[in-house]
Design an enzyme around this catalytic site. Sequence first.
Site, PDB file in Angstrom:
ATOM      1  N   GLY A  65       0.823  -1.191   0.000  1.00 43.45           N
ATOM      2  CA  GLY A  65       0.000   0.000   0.000  1.00 43.45           C
ATOM      3  C   GLY A  65       0.863   1.251   0.000  1.00 43.45           C
ATOM      4  N   CYS A  66       0.298   2.375  -0.414  1.00 44.71           N
ATOM      5  CA  CYS A  66       1.090   3.599  -0.556  1.00 44.71           C
ATOM      6  C   CYS A  66       1.585   4.122   0.801  1.00 44.71           C
ATOM      7  CB  CYS A  66       0.306   4.662  -1.308  1.00 44.71           C
ATOM      8  SG  CYS A  66      -1.326   5.031  -0.636  1.00 44.71           S
ATOM      9  N   HIS A  67       0.691   4.379   1.742  1.00 39.40           N
ATOM     10  CA  HIS A  67       1.127   4.852   3.055  1.00 39.40           C
ATOM     11  C   HIS A  67       2.052   3.823   3.714  1.00 39.40           C
ATOM     12  CE1 HIS A  67      -1.550   8.313   3.192  1.00 39.40           C
ATOM     13  NE2 HIS A  67      -2.584   7.545   2.908  1.00 39.40           N
TER      14      HIS A  67
END
EC number: 1.2.1.38
Length: 311
Positions: free
Chosen positions: A117-119
């Site tokens: 995931g990005c975060h």
Amino acid sequence: MAMKYKVYIDGQVGTTGLQLRQRLEHHPNIELMLISEELRKDEAERKRLMNSADVVFLCLPDEAAKEAVFLVENPNVCIIDASTAHRTNPLWTYGFPELSPAHRQEIAKAKRIANPGCHATGFIAAAYPLVKLGILSPDYPFSAHSITGYSGGGKGMIQEYEASDRPDAFESPRQYGLNQTHKHLPEMQYVTGISAPPVFTPIVCDFYRGMETCIPLHTDLFLKKVTKAELIAYFQDFYKDSNFIKIAHEESGFLASNLLADSNGLTLYIEGNDQRMTITSVFDNLGKGASGAAVQNMNIVLGLDETESLI
């Protein structure tokens, strides 16, 4: 003539799917298999294309991604899932090759890869080495804030932010995930091996793409006393073989979230002083935080240069 591998994107019209398609259309080793618009939700046609591919990307909601996996019966097909569905599943390989040679080797032979995931990418890039090198205990009380461009919210949020009649509140940074149950928290904990998820503050802002994830460090809680200069040296050594992760210092005193937009790079800025430090991951939420990482994992699986079609 370069060998062509067949690739299918299930969910090609979403934000990540469109980004993948743009990257892969110019990849010299890839033949992109496209489904016609009228058959996009036809299970039989999707199944046919998936089982004819060398690599399948899933750019779907979690439940749809889980269902799509069962359509693949060909054992030679590698699935790279961009959803949250399989990131803490021990039967799937987590697609973050820079964490260790072992991670890279597992990706190279995997048939089921969960794209980060990005975060989570920003948090893990900073927190994983701190725990692995014994600088911080897994019991350290981690916290983080993460600023993202609005493209991270997908097509719906993009439309909201680009609407002519949007609310005035959209011009201001907006904190979300207020209940501390953000969907990236399980993988942050799972991959780093920390004893509890961090107290996490995601913030969406009025710019299209880019991200910065910041972890504050209380040096009096370090297991191993290190100066700022020593911490920088530790991280430089940890990521010395990475093509995409770099260590830097921002001389201006300001750190913008969109510095690496349109790239697959991630830069870790170690700032502060010997008493109080921060580590901030700056990258593109659509690049190293999504489709760029997926292409990087695909390149590794296929035995190609991992930087192919990536900046």
